[in-house]
Design a protein around this motif. Structure first.
Motif, PDB file in Angstrom:
ATOM      1  N   ARG A   1     -15.908  -8.756  -1.781  1.00  0.00           N
ATOM      2  CA  ARG A   1     -15.490  -9.858  -2.673  1.00  0.00           C
ATOM      3  C   ARG A   1     -15.147  -9.378  -4.080  1.00  0.00           C
ATOM      4  NH1 ARG A   1     -15.503 -12.027   1.824  1.00  0.00           N
ATOM      5  NH2 ARG A   1     -16.630 -13.923   2.354  1.00  0.00           N
ATOM      6  N   HIS A   2     -14.847  -8.070  -4.218  1.00  0.00           N
ATOM      7  CA  HIS A   2     -14.419  -7.566  -5.528  1.00  0.00           C
ATOM      8  C   HIS A   2     -12.904  -7.561  -5.564  1.00  0.00           C
ATOM      9  CE1 HIS A   2     -18.385  -5.145  -5.846  1.00  0.00           C
ATOM     10  NE2 HIS A   2     -18.516  -6.378  -6.290  1.00  0.00           N
ATOM     11  N   GLY A   3     -12.346  -8.148  -6.626  1.00  0.00           N
ATOM     12  CA  GLY A   3     -10.894  -8.195  -6.738  1.00  0.00           C
ATOM     13  C   GLY A   3     -10.295  -6.795  -6.767  1.00  0.00           C
ATOM     14  N   VAL A   4      -9.099  -6.659  -6.202  1.00  0.00           N
ATOM     15  CA  VAL A   4      -8.412  -5.362  -6.206  1.00  0.00           C
ATOM     16  C   VAL A   4      -7.110  -5.523  -6.973  1.00  0.00           C
ATOM     17  CG1 VAL A   4      -7.338  -3.587  -4.783  1.00  0.00           C
ATOM     18  CG2 VAL A   4      -9.410  -4.721  -3.994  1.00  0.00           C
ATOM     19  N   GLN A   5      -6.966  -4.776  -8.049  1.00  0.00           N
ATOM     20  CA  GLN A   5      -5.764  -4.875  -8.886  1.00  0.00           C
ATOM     21  C   GLN A   5      -5.134  -3.497  -9.075  1.00  0.00           C
ATOM     22  OE1 GLN A   5      -4.583  -7.860 -10.161  1.00  0.00           O
ATOM     23  NE2 GLN A   5      -6.222  -8.801  -8.959  1.00  0.00           N
ATOM     24  N   HIS A   6      -3.858  -3.445  -8.927  1.00  0.00           N
ATOM     25  CA  HIS A   6      -3.061  -2.240  -9.229  1.00  0.00           C
ATOM     26  C   HIS A   6      -3.601  -0.981  -8.560  1.00  0.00           C
ATOM     27  CE1 HIS A   6      -0.991  -4.766 -12.014  1.00  0.00           C
ATOM     28  NE2 HIS A   6      -2.091  -4.973 -12.717  1.00  0.00           N
ATOM     29  N   GLU A   7      -4.042  -1.111  -7.345  1.00  0.00           N
ATOM     30  CA  GLU A   7      -4.498   0.087  -6.630  1.00  0.00           C
ATOM     31  C   GLU A   7      -3.279   0.752  -5.988  1.00  0.00           C
ATOM     32  OE1 GLU A   7      -8.219  -0.351  -4.743  1.00  0.00           O
ATOM     33  OE2 GLU A   7      -7.653   1.024  -3.132  1.00  0.00           O
ATOM     34  N   VAL A   8      -3.219   2.067  -6.097  1.00  0.00           N
ATOM     35  CA  VAL A   8      -2.039   2.774  -5.577  1.00  0.00           C
ATOM     36  C   VAL A   8      -2.337   3.335  -4.185  1.00  0.00           C
ATOM     37  CG1 VAL A   8      -0.397   4.646  -5.972  1.00  0.00           C
ATOM     38  CG2 VAL A   8      -1.307   3.364  -7.905  1.00  0.00           C
ATOM     39  N   VAL A   9      -1.454   3.038  -3.249  1.00  0.00           N
ATOM     40  CA  VAL A   9      -1.579   3.587  -1.888  1.00  0.00           C
ATOM     41  C   VAL A   9      -0.198   4.089  -1.453  1.00  0.00           C
ATOM     42  CG1 VAL A   9      -3.458   2.066  -1.157  1.00  0.00           C
ATOM     43  CG2 VAL A   9      -1.108   1.380  -0.744  1.00  0.00           C
ATOM     44  N   GLU A  10      -0.214   4.888  -0.405  1.00  0.00           N
ATOM     45  CA  GLU A  10       1.062   5.321   0.180  1.00  0.00           C
ATOM     46  C   GLU A  10       1.189   4.699   1.569  1.00  0.00           C
ATOM     47  OE1 GLU A  10       1.606   9.715  -1.884  1.00  0.00           O
ATOM     48  OE2 GLU A  10       1.262   9.571   0.266  1.00  0.00           O
ATOM     49  N   LEU A  11       2.415   4.331   1.932  1.00  0.00           N
ATOM     50  CA  LEU A  11       2.670   3.773   3.267  1.00  0.00           C
ATOM     51  C   LEU A  11       3.763   4.603   3.934  1.00  0.00           C
ATOM     52  CD1 LEU A  11       2.492   1.591   5.493  1.00  0.00           C
ATOM     53  CD2 LEU A  11       4.160   0.273   4.196  1.00  0.00           C
ATOM     54  N   VAL A  12       3.448   5.134   5.123  1.00  0.00           N
ATOM     55  CA  VAL A  12       4.491   5.832   5.893  1.00  0.00           C
ATOM     56  C   VAL A  12       5.167   4.765   6.743  1.00  0.00           C
ATOM     57  CG1 VAL A  12       4.984   7.680   7.510  1.00  0.00           C
ATOM     58  CG2 VAL A  12       3.050   7.888   5.951  1.00  0.00           C
ATOM     59  N   THR A  13       6.427   4.482   6.462  1.00  0.00           N
ATOM     60  CA  THR A  13       7.119   3.366   7.112  1.00  0.00           C
ATOM     61  C   THR A  13       7.476   3.704   8.559  1.00  0.00           C
ATOM     62  OG1 THR A  13       9.330   4.094   6.560  1.00  0.00           O
ATOM     63  CG2 THR A  13       8.171   2.808   4.894  1.00  0.00           C
ATOM     64  N   GLY A  14       7.943   2.672   9.260  1.00  0.00           N
ATOM     65  CA  GLY A  14       8.370   2.866  10.643  1.00  0.00           C
ATOM     66  C   GLY A  14       9.507   3.869  10.736  1.00  0.00           C
ATOM     67  N   ALA A  15      10.256   4.027   9.616  1.00  0.00           N
ATOM     68  CA  ALA A  15      11.382   4.977   9.604  1.00  0.00           C
ATOM     69  C   ALA A  15      10.932   6.356   9.133  1.00  0.00           C
ATOM     70  CB  ALA A  15      12.476   4.443   8.697  1.00  0.00           C
ATOM     71  N   GLY A  16       9.604   6.520   8.891  1.00  0.00           N
ATOM     72  CA  GLY A  16       9.078   7.832   8.507  1.00  0.00           C
ATOM     73  C   GLY A  16       9.159   8.128   7.019  1.00  0.00           C
ATOM     74  N   LYS A  17       9.600   7.128   6.216  1.00  0.00           N
ATOM     75  CA  LYS A  17       9.704   7.350   4.768  1.00  0.00           C
ATOM     76  C   LYS A  17       8.335   7.071   4.134  1.00  0.00           C
ATOM     77  CE  LYS A  17      12.438   5.697   0.931  1.00  0.00           C
ATOM     78  NZ  LYS A  17      13.076   4.535   0.399  1.00  0.00           N
ATOM     79  N   VAL A  18       8.012   7.787   3.056  1.00  0.00           N
ATOM     80  CA  VAL A  18       6.726   7.549   2.385  1.00  0.00           C
ATOM     81  C   VAL A  18       6.980   6.700   1.139  1.00  0.00           C
ATOM     82  CG1 VAL A  18       4.739   8.617   1.262  1.00  0.00           C
ATOM     83  CG2 VAL A  18       5.803   9.734   3.225  1.00  0.00           C
TER      84      VAL A  18
END
Ligand SMILES: Nc1nc2c(ncn2[C@@H]2O[C@H](COP(=O)(O)OP(=O)(O)OP(=O)(O)O)[C@@H](O)[C@H]2O)c(=O)[nH]1
Length: 507
Positions: free
Chosen positions: A254-271
């Motif tokens: 229940r702690h708010g999450v603000q401006h956290e940076v993550v990486e996502l590897v897309t279905g097309a393989g792009k980061v």
């Protein structure tokens, strides 16, 4: 071809239906016409066999013939019938039996049946009956089994109807369909990705921007957890475990999450580099019912930042290189290449600086001029290279003998100057004497090398170091004149010149 959920469900339902049909057939729950017809034909042949057994016992050939003819003529399904003795000879025939009956057969089928005819409890022969084929479905002359026909029928027609029904039903069951269009449109116009999850972290809604960025495509993402996608910690390539994803942490802690940076590897393989903001969604009773997650794509900004910091790093490096090369150039410009002590120009600058500092501090400043004795002879006798080595050796002795605060410079070919800050004329004379002794004792390159010294001090009437240096030079000249290898103190403005000869070059 990609299987849609409707197709997958249809396939499951059809498979289940066919399995149920097969089980029902196996346990005999499905009435089958061919079974019934077979049973009736068997009964018919049994009756005929009994009647023939009676006829054979009399014996009445006509009775046998009449029984067989009656059996053929009164039954539409019977094509021919015959009575065959045990030795294989036909006793009576009705219909085209010899053509229709397959010789050598000794067991019954649904189309050709035979039963023994008994006389006096012994086998007398057999009755053979050829029936019409049972009605059925055939493809290219091959008869298809009724059950197989049923399975194929259910498979195709059932499959089609199930699919239409399920596809229609899914439209009503689709959580996406319950979102009003105006809400969906409003979310779709946003440029940042939006995900709405229920409290078990399953996707209830995602907008167009998220779908486009993550390349998830289609409706398959609904009902799944976003953790099925490939989330990574920034700059490390390490995969984020499901429980550590920002929205999961929000739901759990229940702690708010603000401006956290993550990486996502897309279905097309792009980061993609994304900043994540999460906030809880509460129901009417203020209970948590889900979480809204928004993603800002900062991939481009991050990339530019990286390029910028690389450029800054390169600039920093080249600045360091320029500075180090400048220092090197400065050193080369101010130092003598042979002895590594200050050259004439740098020495002059140094003497000006020290003169100003001494005047300002009210401290004494002295200068010693040194010249190697009879150096021309050394060059002439031992060569120029040996002369160079001796110059280096003499400078080394001088630098070792003076204090760290004193400055040795190469004033001319084999002439050197030493600046002595905070040193009186008397102390400078003593130091010059120590230098003279040190050079003499050093036996540079194995030769008896000596130097002559002239010492002078700055005086109140002087406005620059030149007069002091000139006087020291004059005193040096005097030392040469006095026979070399000695120290001469320059005349003060009021005093007399003093020269002390300790040892001549000749000894
Ligand atoms: N090997 C070498 N010789 C040098 C260098 N600079 C000057 N010399 C030589 O030093 C010699 C100086 O000779 P002079 O000025 O006649 O003086 P001297 O022979 O030392 O005699 P006094 O000074 O009177 O004792 C010359 O032959 C110069 O060529 C140098 O860097 N290397």
């Amino acid at each position: 071809m990609k299987m849609t959920p409707a197709m997958r469900i249809t396939l499951g339902v059809v498979s289940l239906t066919i399995s149920v049909i097969l089980v029902a057939d196996f346990i005999g729950l499905i009435p089958r016409g061919d079974r019934e017809a077979t049973r009736q034909r068997q009964q018919f042949v049994e009756m005929l066999a009994v009647q023939l057994s009676v006829a054979v016992a009399r014996p009445q050939q006509e009775g046998i013939n009449s029984l067989l003819l009656t059996a053929v003529s009164r039954n539409d399904g019977v094509l021919s019938a015959a009575m065959r003795r045990s030795d294989g000879q036909l006793l009576a025939i009705a219909g085209d039996h010899q053509r229709l009956w397959q010789e050598g057969r000794n067991s019954s089928t649904v189309e050709q049946m035979l039963l023994p005819v008994v006389l006096d409890q012994r086998r007398y022969g057999q009755v053979e009956v050829v029936f019409k084929p049972l009605p059925g479905f055939s493809v290219l002359g091959v008869k298809i089994h009724g059950l197989l026909l049923l399975v194929v029928f259910v498979g195709f027609t059932g499959g089609l109807f199930y699919w239409l029904l399920i596809r229609r039903s899914l439209r009503y069951l689709d959580p996406n369909a319950v979102i009003p269009d105006r809400v969906r449109n409003a979310l779709d116009v946003l440029t940042n990705g939006v995900l709405i999850l229920d409290k078990s972290e399953q996707v209830v809604l995602f907008n167009q921007a998220f779908s486009d960025k993550a390349c998830i495509g289609g409706l398959d993402f609904y009902g799944h957890k976003p953790s099925v996608l490939h989330w990574r910690k920034p700059n490390s390539g390490e995969r984020i475990v499901a429980e550590q994803l920002p929205w999961c942490r929000l739901l759990q802690q229940r702690h708010g999450v603000q401006h956290e940076v993550v990486e996502l590897v897309t279905g097309a393989g792009k980061v993609l580099v994304l900043t994540v903001n999460c906030s809880l969604i509460n129901d009417d009773r203020n209970r948590v019912s889900g979480v809204m997650v928004s993603f800002d794509d900062i991939t481009e900004i991050e990339h530019k930042n990286k390029v910028l910091s690389e450029m800054l790093e390169e600039l920093g490096l080249s600045k360091q290189q320029v500075e180090s090369q400048n220092r090197e150039l400065q050193y080369l410009a101010s130092h003598d290449a042979l002895t590594a002590c200050l050259n004439r120009g740098a020495f002059n600058q140094c003497s000006t600086d020290l003169f100003t500092e001494s005047v300002n501090a009210g401290e004494p400043l002295s200068c010693i001029m040194v010249d190697i004795d009879n150096f021309k002879q050394v060059n002439d006798n031992y060569g120029h290279a040996m002369g160079d080595s001796i110059i280096k050796a003499v400078v080394a002795v001088l630098q070792k003998t003076v204090r760290q605060t004193d400055t040795v410079g190469r004033y001319g070919g084999e002439e050197f100057s030493i600046l002595l800050p905070n040193t009186t004329l008397e102390d400078a004379v003593r130091l010059a004497e120590r230098c003279r002794e040190a050079v003499e004792a050093a036996h540079c390159e194995g030769l008896a090398i000596t130097c002559s010294f002239g010492v002078a001090a700055a005086e109140a009437i002087m406005t620059s170091p030149e007069p002091m240096i000139n006087r020291a030079d004059e005193a040096l000249y005097q030392s040469k004149h006095n026979g070399r290898n000695c120290v001469t103190q320059a005349k003060a403005a009021s005093g007399q010149q003093a020269s002390r000869r300790l040892m001549s070059v000749d000894g």
